[in-house]
Design an enzyme around this catalytic site. Structure first.
Site, PDB file in Angstrom:
ATOM      1  N   VAL A  43      13.345  -1.087 -41.171  1.00  0.00           N
ATOM      2  CA  VAL A  43      12.651  -1.220 -39.890  1.00  0.00           C
ATOM      3  C   VAL A  43      11.506  -0.212 -39.797  1.00  0.00           C
ATOM      4  O   VAL A  43      10.402  -0.551 -39.367  1.00  0.00           O
ATOM      5  CB  VAL A  43      13.638  -1.069 -38.701  1.00  0.00           C
ATOM      6  CG1 VAL A  43      12.892  -1.114 -37.369  1.00  0.00           C
ATOM      7  CG2 VAL A  43      14.703  -2.155 -38.748  1.00  0.00           C
ATOM      8  N   CYS A  44      11.762   1.018 -40.238  1.00  0.00           N
ATOM      9  CA  CYS A  44      10.709   2.045 -40.202  1.00  0.00           C
ATOM     10  C   CYS A  44       9.540   1.655 -41.098  1.00  0.00           C
ATOM     11  O   CYS A  44       8.380   1.840 -40.724  1.00  0.00           O
ATOM     12  CB  CYS A  44      11.265   3.404 -40.616  1.00  0.00           C
ATOM     13  SG  CYS A  44      12.525   4.043 -39.493  1.00  0.00           S
ATOM     14  N   SER A  45       9.839   1.122 -42.253  1.00  0.00           N
ATOM     15  CA  SER A  45       8.784   0.691 -43.170  1.00  0.00           C
ATOM     16  C   SER A  45       7.920  -0.391 -42.531  1.00  0.00           C
ATOM     17  O   SER A  45       6.687  -0.333 -42.589  1.00  0.00           O
ATOM     18  CB  SER A  45       9.393   0.157 -44.475  1.00  0.00           C
ATOM     19  OG  SER A  45      10.034   1.195 -45.181  1.00  0.00           O
ATOM     20  N   MET A  48       5.775   1.203 -39.549  1.00  0.00           N
ATOM     21  CA  MET A  48       4.628   2.001 -39.998  1.00  0.00           C
ATOM     22  C   MET A  48       3.559   1.113 -40.648  1.00  0.00           C
ATOM     23  O   MET A  48       2.366   1.333 -40.477  1.00  0.00           O
ATOM     24  CB  MET A  48       5.069   3.117 -40.957  1.00  0.00           C
ATOM     25  CG  MET A  48       5.973   4.172 -40.310  1.00  0.00           C
ATOM     26  SD  MET A  48       5.282   4.979 -38.851  1.00  0.00           S
ATOM     27  CE  MET A  48       6.462   4.492 -37.596  1.00  0.00           C
TER      28      MET A  48
END
Length: 153
Positions: A43-45, A48
């Site tokens: 999710v973070c990837s 960002m």
């Protein structure tokens, strides 16, 4: 969690081994802080990567975005290079989570930043904030709406 109208706490965090970013150096510019749990998580990837694609829109509103997590600057540098990110990721590493705590978005249970967004106006006041469920990419719509509101002033 800090809310609209609160003064954004100043900070100084490493973006690289030899570059520190101070929030106060961005007075007169809109700032987006994207707190996230960890580099390399799916999710973070995605989150960002989306913000990387949105840079031209953020620039249109004279806004600088920073990603913030408790990962080290070495981890951030590898993540930035791998994902071809063109905005700084800041290491809220030592003391661990101090900036996340100041903004009210540190998760003591897991030792990471929660997934939270802040838009800070040119005077250093929080114009908008949002806490997202950790497993959900909050997208950019709220950020753009907040920047649009600031642009009307």
């Amino acid at each position: 969690m800090l809310q609209k109208g609160d003064t954004a706490p100043d900070f100084e965090l490493n973006a690289t081994p030899d570059q520190k970013i101070k929030l106060k150096d961005f007075k007169g510019k809109n700032v987006i802080l994207a707190f996230y749990p960890a580099d390399w998580s799916p999710v973070c990837s995605d989150q960002m990567a989306l913000y990387n694609e949105m840079l031209k829109y953020f620039n249109k509103y004279d806004a600088q975005i920073f990603g913030v997590s408790v990962d080290s600057f070495w981890c951030h540098l590898a993540f930035e290079e791998n994902r071809k990110l063109h905005f700084p990721l800041l290491a809220d590493f030592e003391p661990k989570g101090a900036v996340s705590k100041a903004y009210g978005v540190y998760d003591d249970e897991v030792g990471e930043s929660k997934r939270a967004l802040f838009v800070i106006d040119k005077a250093g006041k929080i114009a908008w904030s949002y806490l997202s469920p950790v497993a959900v990419n909050p997208g950019a719509d709220g950020i753009l709406d907040a920047l649009e509101e600031l642009n009307k002033k």
